[in-house]
Design an enzyme around this catalytic site. Structure first.
Site, PDB file in Angstrom:
ATOM      1  N   HIS A 154       0.828  -1.226   0.000  1.00 11.36           N
ATOM      2  CA  HIS A 154       0.000   0.000   0.000  1.00 11.36           C
ATOM      3  C   HIS A 154       0.860   1.273   0.000  1.00 11.36           C
ATOM      4  O   HIS A 154       0.505   2.267   0.617  1.00 11.36           O
ATOM      5  CB  HIS A 154      -0.947   0.035   1.208  1.00 11.36           C
ATOM      6  CG  HIS A 154      -1.993  -1.042   1.204  1.00 11.36           C
ATOM      7  ND1 HIS A 154      -3.284  -0.837   0.778  1.00 11.36           N
ATOM      8  CD2 HIS A 154      -1.926  -2.341   1.578  1.00 11.36           C
ATOM      9  CE1 HIS A 154      -3.974  -1.962   0.897  1.00 11.36           C
ATOM     10  NE2 HIS A 154      -3.172  -2.897   1.370  1.00 11.36           N
ATOM     11  N   ASN A 183     -10.328  -2.651   2.577  1.00 10.08           N
ATOM     12  CA  ASN A 183     -10.048  -2.685   1.144  1.00 10.08           C
ATOM     13  C   ASN A 183     -11.331  -2.410   0.368  1.00 10.08           C
ATOM     14  O   ASN A 183     -12.413  -2.338   0.951  1.00 10.08           O
ATOM     15  CB  ASN A 183      -9.522  -4.066   0.728  1.00 10.08           C
ATOM     16  CG  ASN A 183      -8.024  -4.223   0.995  1.00 10.08           C
ATOM     17  OD1 ASN A 183      -7.324  -3.255   1.275  1.00 10.08           O
ATOM     18  ND2 ASN A 183      -7.550  -5.449   0.908  1.00 10.08           N
TER      19      ASN A 183
HETATM   20  C1  HEM Z   1      -2.137 -10.967   7.765  1.00 13.37           C
HETATM   21  C2  HEM Z   1      -2.506 -10.200   6.757  1.00 13.37           C
HETATM   22  C3  HEM Z   1      -1.974  -8.812   6.580  1.00 13.37           C
HETATM   23  C4  HEM Z   1      -0.798  -8.281   6.991  1.00 13.37           C
HETATM   24  C5  HEM Z   1       0.322  -8.970   7.761  1.00 13.37           C
HETATM   25  C6  HEM Z   1      -0.772  -6.901   6.556  1.00 13.37           C
HETATM   26  C7  HEM Z   1       0.267  -6.019   6.762  1.00 13.37           C
HETATM   27  C8  HEM Z   1       0.306  -4.717   6.354  1.00 13.37           C
HETATM   28  C9  HEM Z   1       1.420  -3.819   6.554  1.00 13.37           C
HETATM   29  C10 HEM Z   1       2.725  -4.171   7.253  1.00 13.37           C
HETATM   30  C11 HEM Z   1       1.067  -2.621   6.040  1.00 13.37           C
HETATM   31  C12 HEM Z   1       1.919  -1.357   5.993  1.00 13.37           C
HETATM   32  C13 HEM Z   1       1.591  -0.512   7.197  1.00 13.37           C
HETATM   33  C14 HEM Z   1       2.382   0.766   7.248  1.00 13.37           C
HETATM   34  O1  HEM Z   1       3.579   0.748   6.949  1.00 13.37           O
HETATM   35  O2  HEM Z   1       1.807   1.805   7.638  1.00 13.37           O
HETATM   36  C15 HEM Z   1      -0.253  -2.752   5.523  1.00 13.37           C
HETATM   37  C16 HEM Z   1      -0.970  -1.737   4.951  1.00 13.37           C
HETATM   38  C17 HEM Z   1      -2.302  -1.838   4.656  1.00 13.37           C
HETATM   39  N1  HEM Z   1      -3.084  -2.967   4.718  1.00 13.37           N
HETATM   40 FE1  HEM Z   1      -2.519  -4.778   5.301  1.00 13.37          FE
HETATM   41  N2  HEM Z   1      -1.928  -6.612   5.901  1.00 13.37           N
HETATM   42  C18 HEM Z   1      -2.697  -7.758   5.904  1.00 13.37           C
HETATM   43  C19 HEM Z   1      -3.944  -7.903   5.368  1.00 13.37           C
HETATM   44  C20 HEM Z   1      -4.732  -6.868   4.979  1.00 13.37           C
HETATM   45  C21 HEM Z   1      -6.137  -6.954   4.709  1.00 13.37           C
HETATM   46  C22 HEM Z   1      -7.016  -8.197   4.831  1.00 13.37           C
HETATM   47  C23 HEM Z   1      -6.541  -5.698   4.391  1.00 13.37           C
HETATM   48  C24 HEM Z   1      -7.927  -5.246   4.065  1.00 13.37           C
HETATM   49  C25 HEM Z   1      -8.888  -5.434   4.907  1.00 13.37           C
HETATM   50  C26 HEM Z   1      -5.408  -4.813   4.464  1.00 13.37           C
HETATM   51  C27 HEM Z   1      -5.441  -3.468   4.245  1.00 13.37           C
HETATM   52  C28 HEM Z   1      -4.358  -2.631   4.348  1.00 13.37           C
HETATM   53  C29 HEM Z   1      -4.409  -1.220   4.048  1.00 13.37           C
HETATM   54  C30 HEM Z   1      -5.626  -0.433   3.596  1.00 13.37           C
HETATM   55  C31 HEM Z   1      -3.119  -0.726   4.242  1.00 13.37           C
HETATM   56  C32 HEM Z   1      -2.653   0.695   3.990  1.00 13.37           C
HETATM   57  C33 HEM Z   1      -2.960   1.599   5.155  1.00 13.37           C
HETATM   58  C34 HEM Z   1      -2.535   2.999   4.810  1.00 13.37           C
HETATM   59  O3  HEM Z   1      -3.202   3.603   3.946  1.00 13.37           O
HETATM   60  O4  HEM Z   1      -1.536   3.470   5.371  1.00 13.37           O
HETATM   61  N3  HEM Z   1      -4.318  -5.551   4.814  1.00 13.37           N
HETATM   62  N4  HEM Z   1      -0.704  -4.038   5.701  1.00 13.37           N
END
Ligand code: HEM
Length: 492
Positions: free
Chosen positions: A65, A138
């Site tokens: 992201h 999402n």
């Molecule tokens: C075990 C599964 C998942 C892991 C380990 C994971 C991990 C991460 C990590 C490490 C980030 C970066 C955070 C940052 O640096 O600020 C991130 C961002 C993000 N993830 Fe996940 N994620 C997972 C599943 C999901 C799922 C299922 C969704 C949707 C429901 C999702 C939505 C997002 C969104 C929207 C961001 C961006 C947030 C922003 O705009 O700063 N992720 N994710």
């Protein structure tokens, strides 16, 4: 003026140039040299500071992201849900809470085109009176994998090849041939929904199951849904090429320009709720993030509206430094045992401590807007001014007390340690139903995208055959069509 009082860094208002330490700069055009032609003197502190600052401007981008746009606004409760939750910000219709929202693509870098086929992030930070609540969702209601242990491999397969740095279909179709639960997510990603027109015209979903808890401690599982008031619109491939070819930031620009023009994007928030006592009534596991909850059985209930009416002032401060985390909940909202959510609870803050530093929650965009207090202190780049002698607990000198107790789910957790998959996998029913709900032309575009992906020269016969077997289990005709276009015999 109290000469010892700290000035906020927002007091960035001197009428003349200064160094970071406030010394006047009388020449911001030429370096300090020996004679007219040089060499440059190392004692030119202003030059060194300016270049050193520049050298360190970039921070690590988000591991996923990385590409995104944010905007501010408010959330307003429109319907009474106090029977379901004691969350203060949902206490009554009319209550408004300030928010910041970040939309994103998932796989590619910070400056990548916004017209790529990819899920979109839809993350909302509610600055409530009881701390921040982050709904990190999402634009699709389901996810690729149901266990966080598979997430890093999943992301590696979707990201560019580590050798060539090119995203390649054979790597994607190879990995997911081992992950049949991902088929439902592919019926979104390879559907027309796979490239949203922009961020305003897309839905949002909390995706994971959370728990609502009311004052009496009664719990309900909950799924969150955002519906855009301007409708859902997408780009088909040729439009995406045209739009992306002329502006690789079209969605960021659309969001910024709409808000600047007073055309404020708005979404309605709905919830689906389920009594946990009913969780065994379904032929799928309601805590399985690869499943939707049928809306005819668990209808959408309106809760409120989200309005984005203010652009950010600074991209770095309010986008790059912005940190969302699914672990940030408030009293009245709790996690569920959804395995994927459980891994997410750990991952985000861990990543942000690396990406932004241990005091990232002190950054203005991440700090709660309500009063807060604890003895976590010091660490790199700690800029909180504290003037106190008691930094331990308990103390007879410190009047700060525990907050009032609030209810959390009281279910009993038992079981032996095991590494296992869930009992009711049911991987193919919902993808099949979704495919059959489309008109013929939409089915055809989906089929074409699957065939295109599997036609990658490095997709082996085995990979293609496994995919065809999954597609056939979802929908026989779909499997047959893909098999015949790939010159394969369907295995079932
Ligand atoms: C075990 C599964 C998942 C892991 C380990 C994971 C991990 C991460 C990590 C490490 C980030 C970066 C955070 C940052 O640096 O600020 C991130 C961002 C993000 N993830 Fe996940 N994620 C997972 C599943 C999901 C799922 C299922 C969704 C949707 C429901 C999702 C939505 C997002 C969104 C929207 C961001 C961006 C947030 C922003 O705009 O700063 N992720 N994710």
């Amino acid at each position: 003026m109290d000469s010892y009082k700290q000035r906020p860094s927002s007091a960035h208002d001197s009428p003349y140039w200064t160094t970071n330490s406030g010394a006047p700069v009388w020449n911001n055009n030429s370096s300090l040299t020996v004679g007219t032609r040089g060499p440059i003197l190392l004692e030119d502190y202003h030059l060194v500071e300016k270049i050193a600052n520049f050298d360190r401007e970039r921070i690590p981008e988000r591991v996923v992201h990385a590409r995104g746009a944010s905007a501010k606004g408010f959330f307003e409760v429109t319907h009474d849900v106090s029977h379901l939750t004691c969350a203060d910000f949902l206490r009554a219709p009319g209550v408004q809470t300030p928010v910041i929202v970040r939309f994103s693509t998932v796989i590619h870098e910070r400056g990548s085109p916004e017209t790529l086929r990819d899920p979109r992030g839809f993350a909302v930070k509610f600055y409530t009176r009881e701390g921040n609540f982050d709904m990190v969702g999402n634009n699709f209601p389901v996810f690729f994998v149901r266990d966080g242990l598979k997430f890093p491999d999943m992301v590696h397969a979707l990201k560019p090849n580590p050798k060539s740095h090119i995203q390649e279909n054979w790597r994607i179709f190879d990995f997911f041939s081992h992950v049949p639960e991902s088929l439902h997510m592919f019926t979104f990603l390879l559907d027309d929904l796979g490239i949203p027109l922009n961020y305003r015209h897309m839905e949002g979903f909390g995706v994971n199951t959370y728990t609502l808890v009311n004052k009496a401690g009664k719990v309900h599982y909950v799924k969150f849904h955002w519906k855009p008031t301007c409708g859902v619109k997408c780009l088909l491939e040729e439009d995406a090429i045209r739009v992306g070819g002329s502006n690789h930031s079209h969605a960021t620009k659309d969001l910024y320009d709409s808000i600047a023009a007073g055309n404020y994007p708005e979404w309605k928030l709905f919830i689906q709720t389920m009594d946990p006592e009913h969780e065994d009534r379904f032929n799928f596991d309601p805590l399985d993030v690869t499943k939707i909850w049928p809306e005819d059985i668990l209808p959408l209930q309106p809760v409120g509206r989200l309005v984005l009416n203010k652009n950010i002032d600074n991209f770095f401060g309010e986008n790059e430094q912005l940190a969302f985390c699914p672990a940030l909940v408030v009293p009245g909202i709790y996690y569920s045992d959804d395995k994927l959510l459980q891994s997410r609870i750990f991952s985000y803050a861990d990543s942000q401590r690396h990406r932004l530093g241990p005091n990232y929650l002190q950054l203005p965009v991440n700090a709660p807007k309500c009063a807060h207090h604890n003895n976590h202190h010091e660490g790199f780049m700690n800029f909180m001014h504290r003037d106190e002698e008691i930094n331990y607990f308990p103390s007879r000198f410190d009047p700060v007390r525990h907050a009032e107790r609030y209810p959390i789910p009281s279910n009993i957790c038992t079981g032996k340690r095991e590494k296992n998959i869930i009992a009711k996998e049911n991987n193919f029913q919902q993808p099949g139903e979704r495919f059959r709900s489309w008109p013929a032309d939409r089915q055809e575009r989906f089929t074409r995208r699957i065939v295109e992906g599997l036609s990658d020269a490095r997709c082996t016969h085995e990979i293609r055959a496994v995919w065809v077997s999954y597609l056939t289990m979802a929908d026989k005709t779909l499997g047959q069509k893909v098999a015949s276009r790939l010159n394969l015999k369907p295995s079932m």
